[in-house]
Design a protein around this motif. Structure first.
Motif, PDB file in Angstrom:
ATOM      1  N   ARG A   2      61.750   7.376   0.096  1.00 17.20           N
ATOM      2  CA  ARG A   2      60.751   8.469   1.561  1.00 17.20           C
ATOM      3  C   ARG A   2      60.178   6.773   1.279  1.00 17.20           C
ATOM      4  N   TYR A   3      59.363   6.380   2.653  1.00 13.35           N
ATOM      5  CA  TYR A   3      58.665   5.600   3.377  1.00 13.35           C
ATOM      6  C   TYR A   3      57.165   6.053   3.989  1.00 13.35           C
ATOM      7  N   VAL A   4      55.781   5.513   3.342  1.00 12.45           N
ATOM      8  CA  VAL A   4      54.859   6.268   4.077  1.00 12.45           C
ATOM      9  C   VAL A   4      54.012   5.176   4.434  1.00 12.45           C
ATOM     10  N   SER A   5      52.930   5.904   5.550  1.00 12.78           N
ATOM     11  CA  SER A   5      51.884   4.370   5.633  1.00 12.78           C
ATOM     12  C   SER A   5      50.302   4.123   5.002  1.00 12.78           C
ATOM     13  N   THR A   6      50.600   2.930   5.080  1.00 14.19           N
ATOM     14  CA  THR A   6      49.580   2.460   4.270  1.00 14.19           C
ATOM     15  C   THR A   6      47.838   3.341   4.958  1.00 14.19           C
ATOM     16  N   ARG A   7      47.804   3.470   5.949  1.00 12.47           N
ATOM     17  CA  ARG A   7      46.486   4.425   6.580  1.00 12.47           C
ATOM     18  C   ARG A   7      46.970   5.804   6.313  1.00 12.47           C
ATOM     19  N   GLU A  12      56.911  11.291   5.828  1.00 12.14           N
ATOM     20  CA  GLU A  12      58.204  10.543   5.508  1.00 12.14           C
ATOM     21  C   GLU A  12      59.354  10.154   5.980  1.00 12.14           C
ATOM     22  N   ARG A  13      59.642   8.476   5.707  1.00 18.17           N
ATOM     23  CA  ARG A  13      61.015   8.278   6.531  1.00 18.17           C
ATOM     24  C   ARG A  13      61.833   7.535   6.021  1.00 18.17           C
ATOM     25  N   ARG A  14      63.136   7.426   6.058  1.00 19.25           N
ATOM     26  CA  ARG A  14      63.743   6.841   5.226  1.00 19.25           C
ATOM     27  C   ARG A  14      63.951   5.307   5.749  1.00 19.25           C
ATOM     28  N   PHE A  15      65.209   4.667   4.920  1.00 21.99           N
ATOM     29  CA  PHE A  15      64.943   3.485   5.097  1.00 21.99           C
ATOM     30  C   PHE A  15      64.807   2.597   6.476  1.00 21.99           C
ATOM     31  N   CYS A  16      66.348   3.456   6.837  1.00 22.13           N
ATOM     32  CA  CYS A  16      67.082   2.556   7.933  1.00 22.13           C
ATOM     33  C   CYS A  16      66.275   3.041   8.786  1.00 22.13           C
ATOM     34  N   ASP A  17      65.247   4.039   8.685  1.00 27.07           N
ATOM     35  CA  ASP A  17      64.605   4.643  10.367  1.00 27.07           C
ATOM     36  C   ASP A  17      63.496   3.309  10.511  1.00 27.07           C
ATOM     37  N   ILE A  18      62.596   3.105   9.195  1.00 27.20           N
ATOM     38  CA  ILE A  18      61.706   1.722   9.350  1.00 27.20           C
ATOM     39  C   ILE A  18      62.231   0.452   9.729  1.00 27.20           C
ATOM     40  N   LEU A  19      63.929   0.430   9.492  1.00 29.91           N
ATOM     41  CA  LEU A  19      64.218  -0.950   8.888  1.00 29.91           C
ATOM     42  C   LEU A  19      63.906  -1.688  10.630  1.00 29.91           C
ATOM     43  N   LEU A  20      64.211  -1.098  11.426  1.00 27.19           N
ATOM     44  CA  LEU A  20      64.199  -1.525  13.033  1.00 27.19           C
ATOM     45  C   LEU A  20      62.897  -1.820  13.279  1.00 27.19           C
ATOM     46  N   GLU A  21      61.753  -0.842  12.884  1.00 28.26           N
ATOM     47  CA  GLU A  21      60.519  -0.848  13.161  1.00 28.26           C
ATOM     48  C   GLU A  21      59.443  -1.992  12.810  1.00 28.26           C
ATOM     49  N   GLY A  22      58.501  -2.569  13.448  1.00 25.93           N
ATOM     50  CA  GLY A  22      57.315  -3.212  13.033  1.00 25.93           C
ATOM     51  C   GLY A  22      56.366  -1.941  12.305  1.00 25.93           C
ATOM     52  N   LEU A  23      55.447  -1.491  12.220  1.00 25.15           N
ATOM     53  CA  LEU A  23      53.789  -0.980  11.852  1.00 25.15           C
ATOM     54  C   LEU A  23      54.375   0.588  12.660  1.00 25.15           C
ATOM     55  N   ALA A  24      53.535   0.828  11.662  1.00 26.42           N
ATOM     56  CA  ALA A  24      54.182   2.533  11.892  1.00 26.42           C
ATOM     57  C   ALA A  24      53.327   2.587  12.380  1.00 26.42           C
ATOM     58  N   PRO A  25      53.783   4.106  13.270  1.00 28.84           N
ATOM     59  CA  PRO A  25      52.317   4.780  14.306  1.00 28.84           C
ATOM     60  C   PRO A  25      50.909   4.723  13.798  1.00 28.84           C
ATOM     61  N   ASP A  26      50.506   4.759  12.873  1.00 32.91           N
ATOM     62  CA  ASP A  26      48.923   4.781  13.107  1.00 32.91           C
ATOM     63  C   ASP A  26      48.735   3.170  12.086  1.00 32.91           C
ATOM     64  N   GLY A  27      49.557   2.431  12.169  1.00 35.58           N
ATOM     65  CA  GLY A  27      48.680   1.079  12.873  1.00 35.58           C
ATOM     66  C   GLY A  27      49.156   0.899  11.120  1.00 35.58           C
ATOM     67  N   LEU A  29      50.820   0.145   7.550  1.00 35.49           N
ATOM     68  CA  LEU A  29      52.835  -0.611   6.776  1.00 35.49           C
ATOM     69  C   LEU A  29      52.833   0.672   6.129  1.00 35.49           C
ATOM     70  N   TYR A  30      54.284   0.496   5.970  1.00 36.96           N
ATOM     71  CA  TYR A  30      55.635   1.458   5.188  1.00 36.96           C
ATOM     72  C   TYR A  30      55.658   0.764   3.636  1.00 36.96           C
ATOM     73  N   LEU A  31      55.131   1.939   3.287  1.00 33.79           N
ATOM     74  CA  LEU A  31      55.760   0.743   1.747  1.00 33.79           C
ATOM     75  C   LEU A  31      56.332   2.464   1.563  1.00 33.79           C
ATOM     76  N   PRO A  32      56.629   2.660   0.123  1.00 33.22           N
ATOM     77  CA  PRO A  32      57.703   3.595  -1.026  1.00 33.22           C
ATOM     78  C   PRO A  32      56.627   3.829  -1.338  1.00 33.22           C
ATOM     79  N   THR A  33      57.063   5.362  -1.154  1.00 36.05           N
ATOM     80  CA  THR A  33      55.851   7.195  -1.887  1.00 36.05           C
ATOM     81  C   THR A  33      56.185   6.871  -3.591  1.00 36.05           C
ATOM     82  N   ARG A  34      56.997   5.565  -3.679  1.00 37.64           N
ATOM     83  CA  ARG A  34      56.525   5.488  -5.357  1.00 37.64           C
ATOM     84  C   ARG A  34      57.610   4.329  -5.504  1.00 37.64           C
TER      85      ARG A  34
END
Ligand SMILES: *Cc1c(COP(=O)(O)O)cnc(C)c1O
Length: 468
Positions: A2-7, A12-27, A29-34
């Motif tokens: 899963r992926y979370v935002s740096t801010r 938690e989002r899955r890969f294909c959810d963040i594939l077509l997105e840019g920034l996370a909603p809180d501004g 960047l996405y990184l994997p939880t581990r």
């Protein structure tokens, strides 16, 4: 995975959810939880794999919402000899003892951005077909990103590319690469203005959420996690070629701009790849070198950003840098939000505490800067001693990499572009123009396809509405 935002947004989002997105909603960047850890046995198993299969193994640790057979097929379709010019895909070229160049620029546009963009094209096409959606990619470029995106997306039915570039600012070669594409889904838009005007228009259009939704506007900029992930693969491939199989560590020197390329090295190192140092090389625009030396991150204004002979590193702020800071600060989202949102907005810079900077060593980062004179000297030296012509960005990496090589250790310097793209500086250094790879002779004379618009958001919006 899963992926979370740096801010701090922990949704938690899955890969294909963040594939077509840019920034996370809180501004953020996405990184994997581990970071999945790769042990010595796995490294040994991966060592003999062809590049495409190595890519599949690494990607499948981070992508669990695409069936394995489809992901493997995508990797095999992307990383071919036909597209990247050699079976190794990213072969090493030895210079002096202990120093090796890793060729990352033998893709369609002769810069390393093809390594990730070609995969992104396949991933986008796959996911859009699965969802029955279309996408209009809007971007701004001063050179390498735009052409890499266009060559990756050309001819894809569900995708249109609208690429803004500043009038008369790209090298004739770069311009010809983009403008000679005749594919109906590629739209080159020349803006009467500078790169920042193009960037501002992209930001204005993308932050209009109703327009963005109505016209399915997407981006391919360097903060996209899938791009970064694709780049992790060549650190493993470079490591395997540089070593014989013992638990030997190597260092990598990386010509850096937006911190995307070297951030992929950081991810590889966090996964357990035996990387000793990650050498961050900048040109005269030395925001990053200043940070690693002082702990202060001080983005420049566009007026403070110099035009140099390694133009793809002429950045005022390093858009991927926040990802590393998140890890450095023990993944403290609220602290990252405070630094990158509040402090940067209020005072234009931030400085990490001495305790926070004390951890830098654990992450292997060191840095240095290189100037126009260094580039000329390094290009000349590589030609005279080894008969190898390198490009200006690679010269920055080589110069700084040598300064940080430890005795008896291997330093792999990432070659980020071919010299043919930056002929004027090569001519200045060597008194002769660089060779062009076959197929690129006379591209400046090909028919050009582009539209010209004023530096005006409304005009770009109307153009998209007419052509999407
Ligand atoms: C984009 C680019 C860079 C900088 O890479 P980052 O990922 O932004 O750090 C360096 N060299 C060349 C030739 C490039 O195109």
């Amino acid at each position: 995975m899963r992926y979370v935002s740096t801010r701090g947004d922990a949704t938690e989002r899955r890969f294909c959810d963040i594939l077509l997105e840019g920034l996370a909603p809180d501004g953020g960047l996405y990184l994997p939880t581990r970071y999945p850890r790769v042990d010595a046995a796995t490294l040994a198993k991966w060592r003999p794999l062809p590049y495409a299969d190595l890519a599949f193994e690494i990607l499948s640790l981070y992508i669990d919402d695409i069936p394995a057979d489809d992901l493997r097929a995508l990797c095999r379709k992307t990383y071919t000899v036909a597209v990247f010019g050699s079976p190794a895909i990213v072969p090493l070229k030895p210079l002096e003892t202990g120093v090796l160049l890793q060729a990352l620029s033998n893709g369609p546009t002769l810069a390393f951005k093809d390594m990730a963009m070609q995969l992104l094209g396949g991933l986008f096409e796959y996911e859009l077909a699965r969802r029955g959606q279309r996408l209009n990619i809007l971007g701004a470029t001063s050179g390498d990103t735009g052409s890499a995106a266009e060559y990756a997306m050309r001819g894809k039915r569900a995708i249109q590319v609208f690429m803004l570039s500043p009038k008369g600012r790209m090298s004739p070669f770069q311009q010809a690469q983009m403008f000679s594409l005749q594919d109906a889904n590629i739209h080159n838009i020349v803006i009467a203005g500078v790169f920042d005007d193009c960037q501002d228009i992209v930001k204005a259009v993308s932050s209009d959420l109703s327009f963005k939704r109505q016209w399915q506007i997407g981006s391919v900029n360097s903060i996209n996690w899938a791009r970064l992930l694709a780049q992790v693969v060549y650190y493993f491939a470079g490591y395997f070629q540089a070593t014989q199989g013992q638990a030997e560590a190597v260092s990598f020197a990386v010509p850096s701009g937006n911190f995307g390329n070297i951030c992929a090295g950081h991810v590889a190192r966090m996964m357990g790849l035996p990387i000793d140092r990650l050498v961050c090389a900048t040109n005269e625009n030395d925001v990053l070198d200043e940070f690693f030396r002082s702990g202060s991150y001080r983005p420049r204004t566009s007026a403070q950003t110099q035009e140099t002979s390694s133009p793809s590193m002429d950045i005022s702020k390093a858009s991927n840098f926040e990802r590393f800071v998140f890890d450095l600060l023990g993944r403290d989202g609220p602290r990252v939000r405070h630094l990158f949102d509040t402090e940067l907005r209020e005072s234009g810079s931030f400085t990490l505490s001495r305790e926070e900077m004390a951890r830098i060593g654990e992450f292997g980062f060191v840095s240095g800067r290189s100037t126009h004179a260094d580039r000329l000297a390094t290009i000349r030296d590589s030609w005279q001693r080894f008969g190898v012509v390198i490009d200006t960005h690679t010269a920055d990496g080589l110069k700084v990499g040598r300064e940080h090589r430890r005795h008896a250790q291997r330093m792999v310097v990432l070659e980020t572009a071919l010299p043919a793209k930056f002929a004027a500086t090569i001519l200045e250094a060597l008194g002769r123009a660089p060779d062009r790879p076959p197929g690129f002779e006379g591209i400046e004379g090909l028919p050009k396809r582009f539209a010209e618009l004023p530096a005006d958001v409304g005009a770009v919006r109307r153009y998209i509405e007419r052509h999407a």
